[in-house]
Design a protein around this motif. Sequence first.
Motif, PDB file in Angstrom:
ATOM      1  N   PHE A  39       0.852  -1.190   0.000  1.00  0.00           N
ATOM      2  CA  PHE A  39       0.000   0.000   0.000  1.00  0.00           C
ATOM      3  C   PHE A  39       0.884   1.234   0.000  1.00  0.00           C
ATOM      4  O   PHE A  39       2.065   1.172   0.327  1.00  0.00           O
ATOM      5  N   CYS A  40       0.269   2.344  -0.392  1.00  0.00           N
ATOM      6  CA  CYS A  40       0.999   3.600  -0.432  1.00  0.00           C
ATOM      7  C   CYS A  40       1.154   4.114   0.996  1.00  0.00           C
ATOM      8  O   CYS A  40       0.164   4.261   1.708  1.00  0.00           O
ATOM      9  N   PRO A  41       2.398   4.388   1.452  1.00  0.00           N
ATOM     10  CA  PRO A  41       2.597   4.844   2.833  1.00  0.00           C
ATOM     11  C   PRO A  41       1.944   6.202   3.075  1.00  0.00           C
ATOM     12  O   PRO A  41       1.705   6.589   4.212  1.00  0.00           O
ATOM     13  N   ASN A  42       1.620   6.909   2.006  1.00  0.00           N
ATOM     14  CA  ASN A  42       1.062   8.249   2.131  1.00  0.00           C
ATOM     15  C   ASN A  42      -0.463   8.224   2.246  1.00  0.00           C
ATOM     16  O   ASN A  42      -1.040   8.684   3.235  1.00  0.00           O
ATOM     17  N   CYS A  43      -1.154   7.623   1.235  1.00  0.00           N
ATOM     18  CA  CYS A  43      -2.615   7.674   1.253  1.00  0.00           C
ATOM     19  C   CYS A  43      -3.242   6.325   1.632  1.00  0.00           C
ATOM     20  O   CYS A  43      -4.463   6.209   1.730  1.00  0.00           O
ATOM     21  N   ARG A  44      -2.380   5.300   1.832  1.00  0.00           N
ATOM     22  CA  ARG A  44      -2.836   3.976   2.303  1.00  0.00           C
ATOM     23  C   ARG A  44      -3.652   3.213   1.278  1.00  0.00           C
ATOM     24  O   ARG A  44      -4.251   2.189   1.604  1.00  0.00           O
ATOM     25  N   LYS A  64       6.879   9.765  -9.807  1.00  0.00           N
ATOM     26  CA  LYS A  64       5.655  10.310  -9.201  1.00  0.00           C
ATOM     27  C   LYS A  64       4.726   9.190  -8.745  1.00  0.00           C
ATOM     28  O   LYS A  64       4.646   8.142  -9.369  1.00  0.00           O
ATOM     29  N   ARG A  65       3.996   9.432  -7.661  1.00  0.00           N
ATOM     30  CA  ARG A  65       2.976   8.483  -7.235  1.00  0.00           C
ATOM     31  C   ARG A  65       1.776   8.574  -8.175  1.00  0.00           C
ATOM     32  O   ARG A  65       1.496   9.632  -8.730  1.00  0.00           O
ATOM     33  N   ASN A  66       1.024   7.494  -8.280  1.00  0.00           N
ATOM     34  CA  ASN A  66      -0.162   7.505  -9.120  1.00  0.00           C
ATOM     35  C   ASN A  66      -1.429   7.685  -8.298  1.00  0.00           C
ATOM     36  O   ASN A  66      -2.454   8.158  -8.769  1.00  0.00           O
ATOM     37  N   CYS A  67      -1.360   7.305  -6.998  1.00  0.00           N
ATOM     38  CA  CYS A  67      -2.549   7.286  -6.149  1.00  0.00           C
ATOM     39  C   CYS A  67      -2.797   8.625  -5.475  1.00  0.00           C
ATOM     40  O   CYS A  67      -3.910   8.951  -5.113  1.00  0.00           O
ATOM     41  N   CYS A  68      -1.737   9.380  -5.264  1.00  0.00           N
ATOM     42  CA  CYS A  68      -1.904  10.655  -4.574  1.00  0.00           C
ATOM     43  C   CYS A  68      -0.744  11.551  -4.991  1.00  0.00           C
ATOM     44  O   CYS A  68       0.140  11.130  -5.723  1.00  0.00           O
ATOM     45  N   ASP A  69      -0.747  12.782  -4.493  1.00  0.00           N
ATOM     46  CA  ASP A  69       0.337  13.702  -4.823  1.00  0.00           C
ATOM     47  C   ASP A  69       1.632  13.230  -4.190  1.00  0.00           C
ATOM     48  O   ASP A  69       1.622  12.518  -3.208  1.00  0.00           O
TER      49      ASP A  69
HETATM   50 ZN   LIG Z   1      -0.775   7.389  -2.335  1.00  0.00          ZN
END
Ligand SMILES: [Zn+2]
Length: 255
Positions: A39-44, A64-69
Amino acid sequence: MDWLVFVPIFILGTILGSLLNVLIYRIPEGLSIFFPRSFCPNCRNTIPFYRNIPVLTYIFQVGKRNCCDGNIPVQYPIVELISGVIWGWSFSNFHLQEALFLSLLISLLLVIAWIDYQQMIIPLNMILASGLLVIIAMGFKILPLQESIIGSLVGPISFGGVLGLTYLVSKRQGMGTGDIQLSAVLGGWQGSINIILIFFIASILSLLSWFSISLFMGFDKDRALPFAPFLVLSSITIFLLEFYFRVNFLTFIIK
Ligand SMILES: [Zn+2]
Protein backbone atom coordinates in the motif's frame (compact mmCIF):
# COMPACT_ATOMS: atom_id res chain seq x y z
CA MET A 1 30.58 -13.45 -15.75
CA ASP A 2 27.78 -15.44 -17.34
CA TRP A 3 25.11 -12.98 -18.53
CA LEU A 4 22.62 -15.77 -19.21
CA VAL A 5 22.69 -16.43 -15.48
CA PHE A 6 23.10 -12.83 -14.38
CA VAL A 7 20.17 -11.23 -16.23
CA PRO A 8 17.28 -13.51 -15.11
CA ILE A 9 18.57 -13.70 -11.53
CA PHE A 10 19.08 -9.93 -11.54
CA ILE A 11 15.39 -9.50 -12.47
CA LEU A 12 14.39 -11.92 -9.70
CA GLY A 13 16.65 -9.93 -7.36
CA THR A 14 14.85 -6.65 -8.13
CA ILE A 15 11.52 -8.33 -7.30
CA LEU A 16 12.96 -9.54 -3.99
CA GLY A 17 14.29 -6.00 -3.59
CA SER A 18 10.72 -4.67 -3.40
CA LEU A 19 10.18 -7.09 -0.50
CA LEU A 20 13.28 -5.60 1.16
CA ASN A 21 11.68 -2.16 0.76
CA VAL A 22 8.61 -3.52 2.53
CA LEU A 23 10.85 -4.75 5.39
CA ILE A 24 12.65 -1.40 5.58
CA TYR A 25 9.35 0.46 5.80
CA ARG A 26 7.31 -1.89 7.97
CA ILE A 27 9.74 -3.20 10.61
CA PRO A 28 10.46 0.15 12.32
CA GLU A 29 6.71 0.95 12.20
CA GLY A 30 5.95 -2.36 13.90
CA LEU A 31 3.67 -3.40 11.02
CA SER A 32 3.12 -6.96 9.84
CA ILE A 33 5.49 -7.98 7.06
CA PHE A 34 2.99 -10.22 5.28
CA PHE A 35 -0.28 -8.36 5.55
CA PRO A 36 -1.80 -6.21 4.05
CA ARG A 37 -0.60 -6.16 0.44
CA SER A 38 1.56 -3.32 -0.86
CA PHE A 39 0.00 0.00 0.00
CA CYS A 40 1.00 3.60 -0.43
CA PRO A 41 2.60 4.84 2.83
CA ASN A 42 1.06 8.25 2.13
CA CYS A 43 -2.61 7.67 1.25
CA ARG A 44 -2.84 3.98 2.30
CA ASN A 45 -4.42 2.94 -1.01
CA THR A 46 -3.48 -0.55 -2.21
CA ILE A 47 -0.96 -0.44 -5.05
CA PRO A 48 -2.05 -2.68 -7.96
CA PHE A 49 0.60 -5.18 -9.09
CA TYR A 50 1.04 -3.51 -12.48
CA ARG A 51 2.05 -0.30 -10.73
CA ASN A 52 4.44 -2.17 -8.46
CA ILE A 53 7.04 -3.38 -10.95
CA PRO A 54 10.56 -3.02 -9.55
CA VAL A 55 12.58 -0.09 -10.93
CA LEU A 56 10.33 0.21 -14.05
CA THR A 57 7.35 1.74 -12.19
CA TYR A 58 9.67 4.43 -10.91
CA ILE A 59 11.02 5.13 -14.41
CA PHE A 60 7.62 5.07 -16.19
CA GLN A 61 5.96 7.28 -13.57
CA VAL A 62 9.05 9.53 -13.50
CA GLY A 63 9.24 9.10 -9.74
CA LYS A 64 5.65 10.31 -9.20
CA ARG A 65 2.98 8.48 -7.23
CA ASN A 66 -0.16 7.51 -9.12
CA CYS A 67 -2.55 7.29 -6.15
CA CYS A 68 -1.90 10.66 -4.57
CA ASP A 69 0.34 13.70 -4.82
CA GLY A 70 3.99 13.39 -4.13
CA ASN A 71 7.00 11.40 -5.15
CA ILE A 72 8.03 7.80 -4.75
CA PRO A 73 11.10 7.91 -2.47
CA VAL A 74 14.22 7.25 -4.53
CA GLN A 75 15.07 4.60 -1.92
CA TYR A 76 12.68 2.19 -3.68
CA PRO A 77 14.40 1.84 -7.08
CA ILE A 78 17.86 2.05 -5.43
CA VAL A 79 17.19 -0.85 -3.04
CA GLU A 80 15.63 -2.86 -5.90
CA LEU A 81 18.67 -2.28 -8.13
CA ILE A 82 21.16 -3.14 -5.35
CA SER A 83 19.20 -6.30 -4.60
CA GLY A 84 19.22 -7.23 -8.29
CA VAL A 85 23.01 -6.84 -8.43
CA ILE A 86 23.49 -8.85 -5.20
CA TRP A 87 21.47 -11.82 -6.51
CA GLY A 88 22.74 -11.65 -10.09
CA TRP A 89 26.38 -11.35 -9.03
CA SER A 90 26.20 -14.12 -6.40
CA PHE A 91 24.59 -16.65 -8.72
CA SER A 92 27.00 -15.90 -11.58
CA ASN A 93 30.03 -16.39 -9.34
CA PHE A 94 29.11 -19.12 -6.85
CA HIS A 95 27.46 -22.51 -6.69
CA LEU A 96 23.79 -22.70 -5.76
CA GLN A 97 24.11 -23.16 -1.97
CA GLU A 98 26.80 -20.50 -1.53
CA ALA A 99 25.02 -18.09 -3.86
CA LEU A 100 21.75 -18.51 -2.00
CA PHE A 101 23.47 -17.97 1.35
CA LEU A 102 25.33 -14.87 0.13
CA SER A 103 22.29 -13.28 -1.52
CA LEU A 104 20.05 -13.83 1.49
CA LEU A 105 22.68 -12.65 3.99
CA ILE A 106 23.67 -9.51 2.07
CA SER A 107 19.97 -8.72 1.48
CA LEU A 108 19.32 -8.88 5.24
CA LEU A 109 22.43 -6.78 5.89
CA LEU A 110 21.16 -4.22 3.37
CA VAL A 111 17.87 -3.99 5.30
CA ILE A 112 19.74 -3.63 8.62
CA ALA A 113 22.03 -0.92 7.22
CA TRP A 114 19.14 1.00 5.65
CA ILE A 115 16.93 0.92 8.75
CA ASP A 116 19.86 2.04 10.90
CA TYR A 117 20.61 4.84 8.41
CA GLN A 118 17.00 6.07 8.50
CA GLN A 119 15.98 5.40 12.08
CA MET A 120 19.21 4.85 14.06
CA ILE A 121 17.97 1.47 15.25
CA ILE A 122 19.03 -2.08 14.48
CA PRO A 123 15.98 -4.37 14.70
CA LEU A 124 16.63 -7.49 16.77
CA ASN A 125 14.51 -9.72 14.50
CA MET A 126 16.77 -8.88 11.53
CA ILE A 127 19.87 -9.69 13.63
CA LEU A 128 18.30 -13.01 14.65
CA ALA A 129 17.34 -13.84 11.05
CA SER A 130 20.84 -13.11 9.73
CA GLY A 131 22.43 -14.94 12.69
CA LEU A 132 20.28 -17.99 12.00
CA LEU A 133 21.35 -17.88 8.35
CA VAL A 134 25.04 -17.87 9.37
CA ILE A 135 24.43 -20.84 11.69
CA ILE A 136 22.66 -22.75 8.90
CA ALA A 137 25.60 -21.96 6.58
CA MET A 138 27.98 -23.42 9.19
CA GLY A 139 25.80 -26.54 9.32
CA PHE A 140 25.95 -26.94 5.54
CA LYS A 141 29.75 -26.34 5.59
CA ILE A 142 29.34 -23.22 3.44
CA LEU A 143 31.30 -21.44 6.16
CA PRO A 144 34.30 -23.03 7.95
CA LEU A 145 32.82 -24.06 11.29
CA GLN A 146 35.73 -23.38 13.63
CA GLU A 147 36.74 -20.03 12.11
CA SER A 148 33.12 -18.88 12.04
CA ILE A 149 32.57 -19.64 15.70
CA ILE A 150 35.81 -17.84 16.65
CA GLY A 151 34.83 -14.89 14.43
CA SER A 152 31.39 -14.61 15.99
CA LEU A 153 33.06 -14.40 19.42
CA VAL A 154 35.95 -12.09 18.45
CA GLY A 155 33.44 -9.62 16.94
CA PRO A 156 31.40 -8.86 20.06
CA ILE A 157 34.44 -9.13 22.39
CA SER A 158 36.46 -6.55 20.43
CA PHE A 159 33.48 -4.27 19.74
CA GLY A 160 32.38 -4.49 23.37
CA GLY A 161 35.93 -3.74 24.52
CA VAL A 162 36.18 -0.64 22.35
CA LEU A 163 32.71 0.49 23.40
CA GLY A 164 33.65 0.09 27.07
CA LEU A 165 36.94 1.95 26.62
CA THR A 166 35.39 4.87 24.73
CA TYR A 167 32.75 5.12 27.40
CA LEU A 168 35.33 5.14 30.20
CA VAL A 169 37.41 7.81 28.46
CA SER A 170 34.72 10.08 27.04
CA LYS A 171 31.49 9.07 28.83
CA ARG A 172 30.01 8.74 25.35
CA GLN A 173 28.64 5.78 23.52
CA GLY A 174 30.02 5.55 19.98
CA MET A 175 28.13 2.34 19.23
CA GLY A 176 24.95 0.71 20.39
CA THR A 177 24.24 -2.85 21.47
CA GLY A 178 22.82 -3.44 17.97
CA ASP A 179 26.27 -2.85 16.49
CA ILE A 180 27.75 -5.42 18.88
CA GLN A 181 25.07 -7.97 17.91
CA LEU A 182 25.77 -7.23 14.25
CA SER A 183 29.51 -7.82 14.83
CA ALA A 184 28.69 -11.40 15.90
CA VAL A 185 26.89 -12.00 12.59
CA LEU A 186 29.65 -10.37 10.50
CA GLY A 187 32.37 -12.18 12.47
CA GLY A 188 30.58 -15.49 11.92
CA TRP A 189 30.42 -14.77 8.21
CA GLN A 190 33.98 -13.53 7.68
CA GLY A 191 36.08 -14.88 10.53
CA SER A 192 38.23 -13.39 13.28
CA ILE A 193 40.86 -11.41 11.36
CA ASN A 194 38.36 -9.95 8.93
CA ILE A 195 35.95 -8.75 11.59
CA ILE A 196 38.76 -6.71 13.13
CA LEU A 197 39.67 -5.29 9.70
CA ILE A 198 35.96 -4.55 9.11
CA PHE A 199 35.75 -2.70 12.40
CA PHE A 200 38.89 -0.71 11.58
CA ILE A 201 37.75 0.30 8.07
CA ALA A 202 34.21 1.09 9.26
CA SER A 203 35.59 3.36 11.99
CA ILE A 204 37.75 5.27 9.49
CA LEU A 205 34.84 5.61 7.03
CA SER A 206 32.50 6.79 9.74
CA LEU A 207 35.05 9.33 10.99
CA LEU A 208 35.60 10.65 7.44
CA SER A 209 31.83 10.95 6.92
CA TRP A 210 31.45 12.69 10.25
CA PHE A 211 34.02 15.31 9.22
CA SER A 212 32.56 15.77 5.72
CA ILE A 213 29.04 16.20 7.10
CA SER A 214 30.38 18.63 9.69
CA LEU A 215 32.10 20.67 6.99
CA PHE A 216 28.81 21.14 5.15
CA MET A 217 26.38 21.36 8.04
CA GLY A 218 28.51 22.86 10.75
CA PHE A 219 30.27 21.12 13.64
CA ASP A 220 28.10 19.58 16.28
CA LYS A 221 30.01 17.38 18.68
CA ASP A 222 26.79 15.60 19.64
CA ARG A 223 25.97 14.58 16.09
CA ALA A 224 25.72 10.80 15.99
CA LEU A 225 26.01 8.72 12.83
CA PRO A 226 24.55 5.22 12.46
CA PHE A 227 27.39 2.67 12.44
CA ALA A 228 25.73 -0.34 10.78
CA PRO A 229 25.90 1.11 7.22
CA PHE A 230 29.67 1.49 7.58
CA LEU A 231 30.04 -2.02 9.03
CA VAL A 232 28.02 -3.56 6.20
CA LEU A 233 29.86 -1.54 3.54
CA SER A 234 33.24 -2.57 4.98
CA SER A 235 32.35 -6.26 5.18
CA ILE A 236 31.22 -6.30 1.55
CA THR A 237 34.43 -4.46 0.56
CA ILE A 238 36.62 -7.00 2.41
CA PHE A 239 34.62 -9.86 0.90
CA LEU A 240 35.05 -8.49 -2.65
CA LEU A 241 38.78 -7.82 -2.10
CA GLU A 242 39.27 -11.43 -1.03
CA PHE A 243 37.22 -12.67 -3.95
CA TYR A 244 38.76 -10.62 -6.75
CA PHE A 245 42.36 -10.43 -5.55
CA ARG A 246 42.43 -13.94 -4.07
CA VAL A 247 43.85 -12.58 -0.84
CA ASN A 248 42.92 -14.26 2.35
CA PHE A 249 43.54 -11.87 5.18
CA LEU A 250 43.61 -14.70 7.70
CA THR A 251 46.42 -16.68 6.05
CA PHE A 252 48.07 -13.42 4.96
CA ILE A 253 48.52 -12.32 8.54
CA ILE A 254 49.46 -15.75 9.88
CA LYS A 255 52.23 -16.05 7.24
ZN1 LIG B 1 -0.78 7.39 -2.34
